[in-house]
Design a protein around this motif. Structure first.
Motif, PDB file in Angstrom:
ATOM      1  N   GLY A   1       0.895  -1.123  -0.151  1.00 45.18           N
ATOM      2  CA  GLY A   1       0.149  -0.229   0.274  1.00 45.18           C
ATOM      3  C   GLY A   1       0.439   1.102   0.303  1.00 45.18           C
ATOM      4  N   MET A   2       1.910   1.233   0.855  1.00 45.63           N
ATOM      5  CA  MET A   2       2.446   2.200   1.285  1.00 45.63           C
ATOM      6  C   MET A   2       3.563   2.225  -0.281  1.00 45.63           C
ATOM      7  SD  MET A   2       3.180   4.767   3.275  1.00 45.63           S
ATOM      8  CE  MET A   2       3.385   6.005   2.517  1.00 45.63           C
ATOM      9  N   THR A   3       4.247   1.605  -0.849  1.00 46.27           N
ATOM     10  CA  THR A   3       4.576   1.826  -2.141  1.00 46.27           C
ATOM     11  C   THR A   3       3.710   2.269  -3.231  1.00 46.27           C
ATOM     12  OG1 THR A   3       6.324  -0.507  -1.242  1.00 46.27           O
ATOM     13  CG2 THR A   3       6.006   0.593  -4.087  1.00 46.27           C
ATOM     14  N   ALA A   4       2.767   1.503  -3.529  1.00 42.00           N
ATOM     15  CA  ALA A   4       1.909   1.988  -4.961  1.00 42.00           C
ATOM     16  C   ALA A   4       1.581   4.010  -4.264  1.00 42.00           C
ATOM     17  CB  ALA A   4       0.829   1.650  -4.354  1.00 42.00           C
ATOM     18  N   ALA A   5       1.235   3.767  -2.796  1.00 35.12           N
ATOM     19  CA  ALA A   5       0.717   5.633  -2.545  1.00 35.12           C
ATOM     20  C   ALA A   5       2.132   6.483  -3.015  1.00 35.12           C
ATOM     21  CB  ALA A   5       0.826   5.501  -1.011  1.00 35.12           C
TER      22      ALA A   5
ATOM     23  N   ARG B   1      -4.524  16.717  -1.694  1.00 33.52           N
ATOM     24  CA  ARG B   1      -5.319  16.004  -2.270  1.00 33.52           C
ATOM     25  C   ARG B   1      -5.173  14.837  -3.025  1.00 33.52           C
ATOM     26  NH1 ARG B   1      -8.785  14.175  -4.668  1.00 33.52           N
ATOM     27  NH2 ARG B   1     -10.742  14.356  -5.805  1.00 33.52           N
ATOM     28  N   HIS B   2      -3.771  14.308  -3.570  1.00 34.90           N
ATOM     29  CA  HIS B   2      -4.177  12.655  -3.652  1.00 34.90           C
ATOM     30  C   HIS B   2      -3.715  12.150  -1.795  1.00 34.90           C
ATOM     31  CE1 HIS B   2      -0.346   9.604  -3.832  1.00 34.90           C
ATOM     32  NE2 HIS B   2      -0.995   9.297  -4.454  1.00 34.90           N
ATOM     33  N   HIS B   3      -3.895  12.855  -1.456  1.00 32.32           N
ATOM     34  CA  HIS B   3      -3.439  12.188   0.363  1.00 32.32           C
ATOM     35  C   HIS B   3      -4.246  11.949   0.554  1.00 32.32           C
ATOM     36  CE1 HIS B   3      -1.090  10.626   3.532  1.00 32.32           C
ATOM     37  NE2 HIS B   3      -2.094  11.371   4.060  1.00 32.32           N
ATOM     38  N   PHE B   4      -5.904  12.568   0.502  1.00 35.76           N
ATOM     39  CA  PHE B   4      -6.955  11.756   0.696  1.00 35.76           C
ATOM     40  C   PHE B   4      -7.804  10.997  -0.664  1.00 35.76           C
ATOM     41  CE2 PHE B   4      -8.412  16.904   2.727  1.00 35.76           C
ATOM     42  CZ  PHE B   4      -7.839  16.624   4.161  1.00 35.76           C
ATOM     43  N   GLU B   5      -7.029  11.159  -1.320  1.00 30.66           N
ATOM     44  CA  GLU B   5      -7.815   9.975  -2.063  1.00 30.66           C
ATOM     45  C   GLU B   5      -6.908   8.951  -1.485  1.00 30.66           C
ATOM     46  OE1 GLU B   5      -8.947  10.780  -5.235  1.00 30.66           O
ATOM     47  OE2 GLU B   5      -9.420   9.185  -5.320  1.00 30.66           O
TER      48      GLU B   5
ATOM     49  N   ARG C   1     -10.365   3.817  -3.983  1.00 24.93           N
ATOM     50  CA  ARG C   1      -9.256   2.494  -4.035  1.00 24.93           C
ATOM     51  C   ARG C   1      -8.352   2.436  -2.708  1.00 24.93           C
ATOM     52  NH1 ARG C   1      -7.045   0.749  -9.583  1.00 24.93           N
ATOM     53  NH2 ARG C   1      -8.609   0.439 -11.049  1.00 24.93           N
ATOM     54  N   SER C   2      -8.924   2.932  -1.869  1.00 26.90           N
ATOM     55  CA  SER C   2      -8.106   3.461  -0.028  1.00 26.90           C
ATOM     56  C   SER C   2      -8.583   2.498   0.557  1.00 26.90           C
ATOM     57  CB  SER C   2      -8.690   4.260   0.459  1.00 26.90           C
ATOM     58  OG  SER C   2     -10.564   4.024   1.012  1.00 26.90           O
ATOM     59  N   GLY C   3      -7.899   2.316   1.423  1.00 29.21           N
ATOM     60  CA  GLY C   3      -7.733   1.207   2.798  1.00 29.21           C
ATOM     61  C   GLY C   3      -6.332   0.661   2.994  1.00 29.21           C
ATOM     62  N   PHE C   4      -5.108   0.569   2.750  1.00 31.66           N
ATOM     63  CA  PHE C   4      -4.314  -0.213   3.170  1.00 31.66           C
ATOM     64  C   PHE C   4      -3.685   1.017   3.896  1.00 31.66           C
ATOM     65  CE2 PHE C   4      -2.903  -3.271  -1.078  1.00 31.66           C
ATOM     66  CZ  PHE C   4      -4.270  -4.259  -0.466  1.00 31.66           C
ATOM     67  N   ILE C   5      -3.660   2.924   2.755  1.00 30.88           N
ATOM     68  CA  ILE C   5      -2.522   3.564   3.952  1.00 30.88           C
ATOM     69  C   ILE C   5      -3.298   3.228   5.696  1.00 30.88           C
ATOM     70  CG2 ILE C   5      -2.083   5.299   4.116  1.00 30.88           C
ATOM     71  CD1 ILE C   5      -0.339   3.397   1.977  1.00 30.88           C
ATOM     72  N   PRO C   6      -5.110   3.485   5.788  1.00 30.65           N
ATOM     73  CA  PRO C   6      -5.359   3.309   7.119  1.00 30.65           C
ATOM     74  C   PRO C   6      -4.944   2.137   7.703  1.00 30.65           C
ATOM     75  CG  PRO C   6      -7.313   4.312   5.105  1.00 30.65           C
ATOM     76  CD  PRO C   6      -5.937   3.326   4.060  1.00 30.65           C
ATOM     77  N   VAL C   7      -5.115   0.983   7.420  1.00 26.79           N
ATOM     78  CA  VAL C   7      -4.452   0.308   8.507  1.00 26.79           C
ATOM     79  C   VAL C   7      -3.015   0.267   8.773  1.00 26.79           C
ATOM     80  CG1 VAL C   7      -3.846  -2.314   8.118  1.00 26.79           C
ATOM     81  CG2 VAL C   7      -5.843  -1.454   6.715  1.00 26.79           C
ATOM     82  N   MET C   8      -2.509   0.840   8.024  1.00 27.00           N
ATOM     83  CA  MET C   8      -1.262   1.250   8.243  1.00 27.00           C
ATOM     84  C   MET C   8      -1.098   2.542   9.452  1.00 27.00           C
ATOM     85  SD  MET C   8       2.331   3.191   6.362  1.00 27.00           S
ATOM     86  CE  MET C   8       1.817   4.347   6.755  1.00 27.00           C
ATOM     87  N   LEU C   9      -1.825   3.223   8.964  1.00 28.06           N
ATOM     88  CA  LEU C   9      -1.738   4.321  10.044  1.00 28.06           C
ATOM     89  C   LEU C   9      -2.399   4.108  11.810  1.00 28.06           C
ATOM     90  CD1 LEU C   9      -3.391   7.141   8.287  1.00 28.06           C
ATOM     91  CD2 LEU C   9      -1.263   6.687   8.479  1.00 28.06           C
ATOM     92  N   TYR C  10      -3.635   2.919  11.330  1.00 28.80           N
ATOM     93  CA  TYR C  10      -4.103   2.403  13.011  1.00 28.80           C
ATOM     94  C   TYR C  10      -3.307   0.772  13.963  1.00 28.80           C
ATOM     95  CZ  TYR C  10      -8.303   5.350  12.700  1.00 28.80           C
ATOM     96  OH  TYR C  10      -8.645   6.196  13.268  1.00 28.80           O
ATOM     97  N   GLU C  11      -2.306   0.616  12.611  1.00 27.95           N
ATOM     98  CA  GLU C  11      -1.983  -0.884  13.187  1.00 27.95           C
ATOM     99  C   GLU C  11      -0.095  -1.246  13.236  1.00 27.95           C
ATOM    100  OE1 GLU C  11      -3.650  -3.544  14.320  1.00 27.95           O
ATOM    101  OE2 GLU C  11      -5.266  -2.666  14.030  1.00 27.95           O
ATOM    102  N   TRP C  12       0.115   0.522  12.922  1.00 27.15           N
ATOM    103  CA  TRP C  12       1.561  -0.138  13.507  1.00 27.15           C
ATOM    104  C   TRP C  12       2.061  -0.275  14.421  1.00 27.15           C
ATOM    105  CZ3 TRP C  12       4.761   2.201  10.396  1.00 27.15           C
ATOM    106  CH2 TRP C  12       6.349   2.736   9.901  1.00 27.15           C
ATOM    107  N   ARG C  13       1.936  -0.275  15.538  1.00 27.66           N
ATOM    108  CA  ARG C  13       2.351  -1.113  16.496  1.00 27.66           C
ATOM    109  C   ARG C  13       2.106  -2.647  16.607  1.00 27.66           C
ATOM    110  NH1 ARG C  13      -2.833   0.586  20.564  1.00 27.66           N
ATOM    111  NH2 ARG C  13      -4.228  -0.094  19.227  1.00 27.66           N
ATOM    112  N   SER C  14       1.080  -3.639  15.328  1.00 22.51           N
ATOM    113  CA  SER C  14       0.852  -4.935  15.390  1.00 22.51           C
ATOM    114  C   SER C  14       2.436  -5.814  14.932  1.00 22.51           C
ATOM    115  CB  SER C  14      -0.535  -4.915  14.494  1.00 22.51           C
ATOM    116  OG  SER C  14      -1.809  -4.669  15.720  1.00 22.51           O
ATOM    117  N   LEU C  15       3.299  -4.557  13.807  1.00 22.80           N
ATOM    118  CA  LEU C  15       4.239  -4.598  12.968  1.00 22.80           C
ATOM    119  C   LEU C  15       5.589  -5.528  13.917  1.00 22.80           C
ATOM    120  CD1 LEU C  15       4.618  -1.630  10.160  1.00 22.80           C
ATOM    121  CD2 LEU C  15       3.792  -4.702  10.129  1.00 22.80           C
ATOM    122  N   THR C  16       6.005  -6.376  13.699  1.00 24.60           N
ATOM    123  CA  THR C  16       7.191  -6.286  14.601  1.00 24.60           C
ATOM    124  C   THR C  16       8.582  -5.609  14.305  1.00 24.60           C
ATOM    125  OG1 THR C  16       8.663  -7.043  12.231  1.00 24.60           O
ATOM    126  CG2 THR C  16       7.094  -8.975  13.822  1.00 24.60           C
TER     127      THR C  16
END
Lengths: 232, 232
Positions: free
Chosen positions: A101-105, A131-135, A141-156
Motif C-alpha cells: 500500500g505504501m509503495t503504491a502511494a 488532494r492526493h493524500h485524501f485520495e 481505492r483506499s484501505g491499505f494506508i488507513p490500516v498502516m495508520l492504525y496498526e503500526w504497533r502490530s508490526l514486528t
DNA sequence: CCTACCGATCGGTAGG
DNA sequence: CCTACCGATCGGTAGG
C-alpha cells in the motif's frame, strides 16, 4: 514501472503445471516480485490480492488482533488453512498490506509531483499533495494506508523499519513545498513541526469523513489549505 | 461538582466489614459511584485505579485485543482471575478507562475555561484549550485519552454511545472560540471542519511526540497556534 | 482476591 | 488450496 525481465531459464515454452504439480511444487519459495501466473482453479495473483483487500477491510473494522485468519479466509471463500498458502503468517499478510500500500502511494504521489513540474508554485504543490493524500486515505481505492495508520504497533520491529523507509520517503517529499511556503511567509510554523501537524489533521479524517456528508475531497482539500496556509 | 448525598440507610455508624465479610458480601452489586472504602488487605479503590492505569498502558502499547486480562493482572501483581473481582469483564475495564478518563478531561477543561473567564479574547481561549489538550494527551498524567483515540472500535455500540456523549461535550466547548476567531478573520476554514482538522493534528501528536525531543508542551502549543491562526 | 478449571478460539502445520 | 488436527492461550467462573 517496467515489466520485470524474465530470467533465461523461465523462458517461453515452459509448460503450465496442472493443479497437482502446483501443489507438490515447493510453493513457499517463490522468486521475488509478483508471483508468476500459474493457472490453478483460480488465478493466483488475484487470490493473493483478494486476501489482502479483504484482510485490510477487516483489520480496519475490527483491528488486526481481533481479526482471525479464519475470518479472512471466510471473507474470500477459502477454508481456514488456505491463506497460509499465500502468506507464511498472519503477520506477513499485515506487512504485505502496509508495504505494498505504501509503495503504491509513494509512486502515485511522485507521479502527481512530476506532472506538476518543479517550477509550480509551492502553494499548488501542497494543494496537489493534500488532494492526493485524501485520495489515498478516503478515495474509492483506499484501505491499505488507513490500516498502516492504525496498526503500526502490530508490526514486528523489523517490519516497522521496513515500512518506515517507504513512509519516510513519502513524507519527505512534502518538505520542499513546506519550506518554500515558510520562506514566503505563508506558513508560520516550523516546517518540520507543521508537517507532523498537517499529516495528523489529514490522517484523522479517516475516522470521521463520510462521502455522503456532502463534502467532496476537493472541498476537503480546500478547507485544509485555508486552515494551514496564510495568504496576505 | 457536588459530593453525592448519602442515603439515610448508609449513614454514620456503619461498621467496617472485615476481610471475611467483604469476601462473602455480594461484591458484584455495588452502589453507583466510587466504591466505598472497605479495608481489605489492600485498599480497594487503589487496586481498581491501579488496574485501570496498568491496563491503559498495556492497551496503548499492545492494543486492547492483544492484551490479555492475565497480562493486566500480572502487571499489578494479581493472579489471573482477580481483575474480575473489580470489573465484570475485560470490556468493562476498557470502558471504565475511557469513560473516567474522558470525564476527568472534560472537568479539567471546564476549569481552564472558567479560570480564563468568558471575556477572554478567543485567541487566548483557543491557546488555553490547545495547551490543556496537550497536557491531557502527553502530560505526566496522560494515558486514558490516548487509549480512547486508538481503541474506539473495541467498544460495544452501547459503550460507544455512552463515551461519545462526554466526548461530544468536550469538543463542543471549542466551538465558541473557533467561531469567534472565524468571525474575526483569524480562522479561514469553516469552524466545524477546522475543529475536526485541529483535533486530528493535536491527537496525532500521541504517535510522534517525545518530551526528550526538546519541544515543550508550551512550545508545541505555540507552533499549533501559528499553524492554524492567521494574524493580520 | 486466589485456586483450579472450562469451553472456545486461535495461529499454524502436515499431508495430500 | 482443502482436511484434519495440535498445542497454546484466552475470557470468564465457581467456590472458597
Amino acid at each position: 514501472m517496467q515489466t520485470p525481465k524474465r530470467t533465461l531459464s523461465s523462458s517461453a515454452a515452459e509448460p503450465e503445471p496442472g493443479p497437482a504439480a502446483a501443489a507438490s511444487d515447493v510453493p513457499a519459495r517463490r522468486p521475488r516480485g509478483r508471483p508468476r501466473k500459474t493457472i490453478t482453479e483460480q488465478d493466483d495473483g488475484n487470490r493473493r490480492r483478494k486476501l489482502m483487500d479483504k484482510a485490510a477491510k477487516l483489520f480496519l473494522t475490527k483491528g488486526y488482533a481481533a481479526t482471525s485468519t479464519r475470518d479472512i479466509a471466510a471473507a474470500v471463500g477459502m477454508h481456514s488453512g488456505s491463506p497460509y498458502y499465500h502468506f507464511k503468517s498472519k503477520s506477513a499478510l499485515l506487512h504485505a498490506v502496509m508495504s505494498e500500500g505504501m509503495t503504491a502511494a509513494l509512486e502515485s504521489q511522485q507521479e502527481v509531483l512530476d506532472r506538476l513540474g518543479p517550477d509550480a508554485p509551492p502553494h499548488e504543490q501542497l494543494r496537489a499533495l493534500v488532494r492526493h493524500h485524501f485520495e489515498i486515505l478516503l478515495g474509492p481505492r483506499s484501505g491499505f494506508i488507513p490500516v498502516m495508520l492504525y496498526e503500526w504497533r502490530s508490526l514486528t520491529p523489523a517490519q516497522r523499519r521496513d515500512v518506515a523507509r517507504i513512509k519516510d520517503a513519502y513524507e519527505a517529499a512534502w518538505m520542499p513545498a513546506l519550506q518554500a511556503l515558510a520562506h514566503a511567509g505563508a506558513l508560520k510554523a516550523e516546517p518540520a513541526v507543521a508537517r507532523l501537524f498537517i499529516f495528523g489533521a489529514l490522517n484523522w479524517a479517516v475516522s470521521w469523513f463520510s462521502p455522503r456528508k456532502g463534502l467532496s475531497l476537493d472541498a476537503l482539500s480546500e478547507q485544509a489549505m485555508l486552515l494551514f496556509i496564510h495568504h496576505d
